[in-house]
Structure formats: C-alpha cells, structure tokens
Write a protein that holds these residues in place. Structure first.
Motif, mmCIF file in Angstrom:
data_model
loop_
_atom_site.group_PDB
_atom_site.id
_atom_site.type_symbol
_atom_site.label_atom_id
_atom_site.label_comp_id
_atom_site.label_asym_id
_atom_site.label_seq_id
_atom_site.Cartn_x
_atom_site.Cartn_y
_atom_site.Cartn_z
ATOM 1 N N UNK A 1 6.190 3.622 4.148
ATOM 2 C CA UNK A 1 6.869 3.618 6.052
ATOM 3 C C UNK A 1 8.467 3.205 5.367
ATOM 4 N N UNK A 2 8.398 2.489 4.246
ATOM 5 C CA UNK A 2 10.225 2.411 4.097
ATOM 6 C C UNK A 2 10.644 3.446 4.094
ATOM 7 N N UNK B 1 2.868 1.397 3.018
ATOM 8 C CA UNK B 1 3.797 0.393 2.896
ATOM 9 C C UNK B 1 5.452 1.677 2.656
ATOM 10 N N UNK B 2 4.391 2.008 1.455
ATOM 11 C CA UNK B 2 5.381 3.055 0.782
ATOM 12 C C UNK B 2 6.631 4.037 1.469
ATOM 13 N N UNK C 1 1.246 -1.013 0.390
ATOM 14 C CA UNK C 1 -0.281 0.220 0.480
ATOM 15 C C UNK C 1 0.730 1.539 0.075
#
Lengths: 497, 497
Positions: free
Chosen positions: A485-486, A482-483, A479
């Motif tokens: 979060x990275x 997630x991007x 999602x």
C-alpha cells in the motif's frame, strides 16, 4: 528457572491470536520469517483493555479515595521482591496472570492519587482523571514507589544481561533517549575529570569528544548543554553505508591530542537515525581502549537503549546503563537533598535511587516494558523484531522490483530509504537539473498524503542526496499488504508530477 | 470574550459536586474560606471516568487500528485553532463539553497508536495498552501532534498572562521542574556568553551564579551537569524565615567580581522546598538590573512553573517560560536535525517547536493542564489554591493549640513544619541532650505510620533544627478532619516515646 512456568496454559500472546482469523494472503518467507498479515486479534485486545481499565478504576482510583484503605501495604525490598516475581523470562504469561500483576503493582504501590510528594494523607482525590494511571505516579525514593523501584531494577538487570554484561552494572530510566545520551557524556566527563562537578569547566582542560557524522542530534545538544561546546564534538566521516570509519577516528584523536585537546569519549551508534547503520563497534572499542576513552553504546562502558522504539513499549521508556560498579552514576549526579534522601530511614536507602537522576520526580517508565515483557516473553519480543526486520527486507525487495522506485541502499536495520521518481523524470538524461527536480517530489507527495490522511511517511535530504522517503518498520502488526500500500499510494500521489 | 459562554449550563465543577452530600462538620472560616469537608462527589467522578475511558477505547484505540480511518484529519494551524477553541477562561465548562474536547483532541491528532515516529502507516496496532492514552503520544513537530502543539501554545500564553508578561514571551513544557531550572541556567549562560554553545566553557570566563541556601537541589544539579560547577553556585544566606537576604546577595556579587569571576544569573525561589518561603523578588530584581544579571523565577527574565504541584495537574506538567522574544530558546537549544525539521514543509514550520527542547520526543504534558483548566476554569483553580492555603493555616492553628506540638514557624505558603514532642520529653529542662533525643522521634513515628499504612508525612532536619515533620497541603479535597487526623495519629504513634 523456567521449571515452574505452566507452559500448558494459554499465554497472553496465544489468547490474543485468533486461530480463525483469516490469513490475508499466502505467506512469503523472508529469512525464515513468514510474512502473511497481522498476528493479533483486535477484539481480544479490546476485552483485555476493558479488564485493565476496570482494575484501574476499582483498585487504583476508588481505593485511593477510600479513607478505609491503607496508604500503603508496607513491605521491605526483600519481602516485596518475593511477592512480585519480578524476573523476565523467555515465555509469555497468561492474560489472567498479567492482570493479576497489574493488580499487585497497584496493591503494593502507595495509594494517594499521585500526591505522594506532598506527604498528604488518605483522603486525596483528583477529578482530573484523564491520563491518570499507574505510570503517572512520580518517583524518587523506595518508600513512595516500592514496586516501581524494584521493577526498574529487574528490567535493568535483564537488559544488561542481554547486552552481555555478565557482572551487571548500574542504570536508570530517563525522559527519553536524548537524556540517556546526555547522561553518557556527563559520566564520561566525570570519569575523566571528576573535579568538573564542583569546579566547572573553566578550570578544566580543553575536552573533546568524537562521534560519527551520522549520529543522533542529541549528542550535539548534549555538548551544548553540558558546556563542552558543539565545536568540540568531532564528526568522524562515515563510509558510503553510514558507518563510522575507524581509521578516521584514530586520526582525529591523534590530531586533537597534538593540538593540546583532551579526548574523553567516543559515541558509537548502533542503528543510525537516517540510514539505520551500525558503527563497527569492535574496531572502535579497540581504539578507545588504546587511548583510554569512554565508549558509549558499546559493551565497554555505557549504553542508551530505548525500549519505546524497536520493542514498542509505550513512550517514554528509555534506559541508560553503565557498566561501572563504583556508584559513578550516583556520585556524578547526586545532590543529596535532605528532604528526600534522609540517611536515618528504617530501610536500605540504597533503594532510594532518585539521586542518580538529574530529574527530581520522574515517571516509572520501566513498568511499561516490564509488564509488556511479562505478557510477551523474551521469545516473542525477539520474534517481533525478526518479523519487523524481515518486513523491512520485503519492502526493499519490492522497491527494487517496481518501476519508478529506487532504493538508496540495502537496509542493514529497519530503515528503508528510497526515492520515487515520477514518470516525467524517469527518462531524463542524467544532468545537473535532475537532482533539483527530484528534490521537489517528496515534499509534494508528503503534503498530498497528509491532506488525504492516507498515511505518514517522512522524507529528508542526506548529504549530497536529494529528498528521499524513509520508512522505519518496527511494528509486528504491519502486513505485506501495508508495505504494498505504501508504494502504491506514493505512486498514486506522485504519478502526475 | 466570555460573552458566548453559556453560563446557565451545569458546569463540570457543579456536576461533580453533590448538593446532597452531607457536610462533615460545621464550617470554620479561615481568611474568608469556609473549611467543611471535601467538595467533590466520588460517584459522579467515577461516571466521568467511565465515559472518558470509553472515548479512549472507541475513538483512540479502535479507530487507530481501523484501516478505513484516516491517519490524520489535516488542518493548518490557523484552521485548527478555530476548530478547537483553545482559550482558557474564568468559568468551568460542562461535563459534556469536556468530553467533546477530549473527542476533538483525538479526532485531530494523528492516529497511529503512538508509532508516529516510525513514519508508519494505518494498520499500526499495539497490545501493550495499559497506560497508553492520548498524553502518551510523542511529539516534536506540528504534523505529528497538531492538537498538542496548539494546546501548549495556548497554555503558555495563559500562564504568561497570569505572570503579568503583557507582551508575552516564549516557553516549553519539560520533563519536570528540575529540567525547567536547567533550561533557565542554560539560557542565562547563553545570553551572557553565546559562544559557549559552540566553543564550550574551557574558552569562557569563570562564570558564577547565585541562589539562596534554601533553593531546590536542581539548581546544584544543573550547575554540575552544565559544566558550571557546584562551587560556582554561591549560596546566599537566608533570614530566619528562609528568605534570601538581598544585601548578602549584593555583597557576594561584588566579592565574586572583585575575584575576577563573571556573575551571570540569580535564581530566586517563590516557595522554598522545606519552609515554603518566598525570596524578596522585587529587591533581588533591582540588584539584578543593576548588575545586568539574568533573574530566574522573576517577571524579568524566566520562570519555572509546575502545574503538577499547586494546581494538581497530572505528573509531569512543568513549564519553562522566558520573557525573551528573540528566539533565544530556539537559538540556545536548536540542533536543526534535517530528518525532523525540514524547512521545505507545506505549513508554517515555526509550529515545529521540538527544537526548542533538549529532548527529542517528549510528551504533550500541556494537554493535562489545558483540559483541567477547561473543566474547572480559572476561578475554581484560584479557589482551590485559596482553600489549600486556608487549610494550611488551620493546621498551623491546631498545632499551636495542641499540647506536645510545636510549630517551626508561621506558614507563608502551603508548607507546615512542626515537631511532635512526646510526653517523656515535654518537661525536660532545656539542655544539650534534648535536640538529640528529639532527632530520633520523627523517624520512629514515620516508620510506624508506614508499617501501619495510615498516612505518609515526611520529616527532615534543617540547619540547626532537629528532625521535624513537614506537611504540604495542595489538595482541595482534604478536610479539617483530615488535618485533625494527622495530629491525632502522630500523637497516637509517638505518645509512648
């Protein structure tokens, strides 16, 4: 062809998607693809997993140990094709249809709990059951794996259709993409000098091949294993984007010829390992045609395609395809073992495809992508790839906007390469020390993320460029968060450096 | 070493064996091995299967999709070795211990539902779950597969110990025995002419290798693929039992040398494909030593051992082992890809074993035999092999006693080769027509058994010998009744011929 599909039924994809599932955030549209969180419902998937496990236990394991069951329900290739409905279509099938396909695959497969090779009989039994499922069965002739033989044929046909080979070709699934690339080198060599199969290279001319400096390392491994020699693989320079420079290719072909070497093959790369670059295949194909060289990857001659990558099939699932229709694959690799490939069998032995492989027994990897394709349909597979590529572009956008992050280059594919520059290095004047300091950043952040267990993002140097992170996005389930979060996590792990 | 094992606990083997299971018939003793029916209880196995499936769902699949879970619980190789208790022992472990080992393997593996390669992060999710289990994970470096790296090391160590290599060696699991044999040919060549890796064979001398005429066809495939040429594989004659004749080997080595060729390798076979014959390895080793040739299979140099055969591990499970301790395997196959095998990692990169392979990603096949070994113990594995070989001798005895059956030769291993002679051919005077009539018997019986689905027994010709049946007995679960059934059924299917 799509006429008999019952489109009103709930598809596998629909049944796994939960309309009530809360969207994590308002969608962002990237190249017409909305990015707003995972599309699948984990609970629904779990139910499906339990149902398929129960089929494995009841149909595959218990029946294989029941002496009242037949070893196989023999069908000729023609009969079995009709029973199985092998064609891969645009739309998704329903969950119950997928489970039925799984049951059918077991039903028409040989039931001896894997010991087919030993010509064993009905009471075979195995207590080492962890990891023992249908795709564990070995395979070399039609009689031991009728379903998988036809499934492989159907998948290869569909893949060649997508590549655009209107007249079809030949192919085989292998133990990974490195093996597929080796097949290409071997076939190219065989076409150039068929005597080498019998006489070896010591009687052959000085063969040389060409690939971009960005190619996968399996090309070099293939040259070493096949006795061509790594020095005889000419590394063609790439442009700053990572693409092979066609004029440099032609220069090196001419230069090799002038030195008495015999060029036999060009390997082009569609999506390089590090930068995700696409070699200019049309221009390279013209050069190959002019010099009569085998072009691998291209529509001309052969392609290695790994559905276990962008299509997310289970590992391993790697197809090698060749446009040739003169049994080159069979002639190049055959050894005609009399104990497997008897010619006096009662069915069409052209279905005994095992002798096309350099392996003996191999696993029916095509079944993994076949069942997945049935469950999702071509349309959904395409959308997944689109979504992953849009997600890659979203990540690139974020990198450009965030302080301390620097994009190596605009993504062409799913690879996003970037540096993180910790605050202490951000305001340094450019000088000889900065690259060496930057070199140390990614390994430290990687060590910290591994020990924390928060994520796994790889890094590496590339030419003159210091260690950078490389994200490759292929999953449809990641999602936007997630991007984010990275990037947040890399910053958190490295901001004190 | 065995001291801390709790021998009073019920072992995995004991828990699967049902003491109340009716013995099918009074035991027959063959070479001190009692043969009286299957030893395992299918219902107990089923319970074990359900428990392991539930671990897969709860620990591997659900946790891999739970963002609150760590991607990995990082442990250094040294720490992880202590946590896992990797050693393979004589005795069997209990069922609960085996399930705990499975849980531990999942716990310390990287949890991203297979997409390790993409450096992806926590929310990876896959809906193509059929056939997606722990051994599906790919593998090339310690960080992506810490458990499997150490498991492979432990299994190879144990296998080398059983071979008798007191000082150990090196090794790797491959995609099948054909690949393992190719590795042997490549390493032998590399030792003989290391320049070939870079320069190729066209600059090399005329290399030749030797193998018995009975060897597996993968040797010929290897010679073709590696550019050695099938004509440069000298087929050494075998005796009537199928064993290589050492004096013939030496003659051909001398003859090749006198013609200017350079012998580099002898392949010996321990259990030939058709007849199950063992080449006289000691005598061949002496000749190899004299002529400085690499001997494959032998204790001298290298061995290909497939636990997926006689040890009944799940396919594929094939080890290649080399006695060398100078990193020959690494030097011969390495390509040092910078995106995988960074040298500036924070752990001992000698555990990044992937560059020893000619594959890129490969499956952790060693785990299959490791878990099975833990569950059964060396003693039980040995007994299973003994039992299968005793069963083979029982079948040979029966064949000799039954009218219409004729044994090709006394078995040396698990291969039983025999003819069925239908009543119409039994009383014919020996003449030129009999072999050609006999040639047609096995294919017809095979077709009938396939269509009936009662069993699968292969046939083939061999040299001058007409089509005969070949049974190979490796399963510990076949019973005397099964052996009797094979012969009864062949008679029933062929008595009208």
């Amino acid at each position: 062809m799509e006429g008999h599909r019952k489109e009103e039924k709930t598809s596998f994809v629909q049944s796994l998607a939960d309309p009530g599932h809360p969207v994590k955030c308002s969608p962002v549209i990237i190249d017409n693809v909305p990015l707003n969180g995972p599309t699948l419902n984990v609970l629904m998937s779990e139910n499906f997993i339990h149902q398929s496990m129960s089929i494995i236990v009841e149909d595959a394991i218990k029946k294989a140990t029941d002496v009242r069951e037949k070893v196989c329900e023999w069908r000729s290739p023609e009969q079995l094709k009709e029973l199985l409905d092998l064609e891969l279509r645009d739309g998704a099938e329903s969950e119950s249809e997928i489970l039925q396909r799984f049951k059918d695959a077991i039903r028409y497969s040989v039931k001896t709990s894997e010991c087919l090779k030993c010509n064993e009989l009905r009471s075979e039994h195995e207590d080492n059951t962890l990891g023992k499922w249908l795709p564990e069965l070995l395979w070399y002739t039609y009689e031991v794996a009728p379903v998988f033989t036809l499934v492989e044929e159907a998948v290869l046909k569909k893949m060649m259709e997508l590549i655009g080979w209107k007249d079809g070709g030949d192919g085989i699934f292998n133990a990974g993409g490195s093996m597929s690339n080796m097949y290409a080198v071997n076939l190219a060599r065989y076409r150039c000098c068929p005597d080498i199969k019998e006489n070896g290279l010591s009687a052959a001319p000085h063969l040389v091949m060409f690939t971009s400096q960005e190619c996968h390392y399996s090309i070099s491994k293939a040259a070493a294993l096949l006795g061509i020699g790594t020095k005889n693989v000419y590394a063609i320079p790439s442009d700053e984007r990572g693409k092979m420079i066609p004029s440099a290719l032609e220069e090196q072909i001419l230069s090799a010829k002038s030195e008495g070497a015999v060029p036999f093959m060009v390997n082009a790369t569609a999506g390089t390992t590090v930068l995700g670059a696409f070699d200019p295949i049309d221009e390279i194909a013209d050069i190959c045609e002019k010099h009569n060289l085998w072009l691998h990857v291209d529509v001309t001659d052969s392609v290695a395609w790994n559905p276990h990558k962008m299509l997310m099939a289970c590992l391993q699932c790697s197809a090698f395809m060749v446009r040739d229709k003169t049994s080159l694959l069979q002639r190049c690799h055959s050894a005609r073992a009399s104990y497997l490939f008897q010619q006096d069998k009662f069915y069409d032995v052209s279905y005994d495809t095992g002798d096309k492989s350099v392996q003996c027994s191999r696993k029916p990897d095509a079944f993994k992508i076949w069942l997945m394709w049935k469950a999702l349909g071509s349309r959904e597979l395409e959308q997944r790839v689109d979504r992953a590529l849009a997600m890659a572009r979203y990540l690139a956008q974020e990198i450009k906007q965030r302080e301390g992050f620097r994009l190596l280059m605009e993504p062409e594919y799913a690879n996003i390469c970037f540096w993180y520059i910790p605050p202490s290095l951000r305001n340094l004047p450019d000088g000889p020390d900065v690259p060496s300091l930057l070199l140390q950043v990614a390994p430290v952040i990687k060590e910290r993320m591994m020990k924390k267990g928060s994520m796994m993002v790889g890094y590496q140097p590339h030419g003159e460029k210091a260690n950078f992170f490389r994200m490759i996005i292929i999953s449809p389930q990641v999602s936007r968060q997630d991007m984010d979060f990275v990037l947040d996590e890399i910053h958190n792990l490295g901001k004190d450096l």
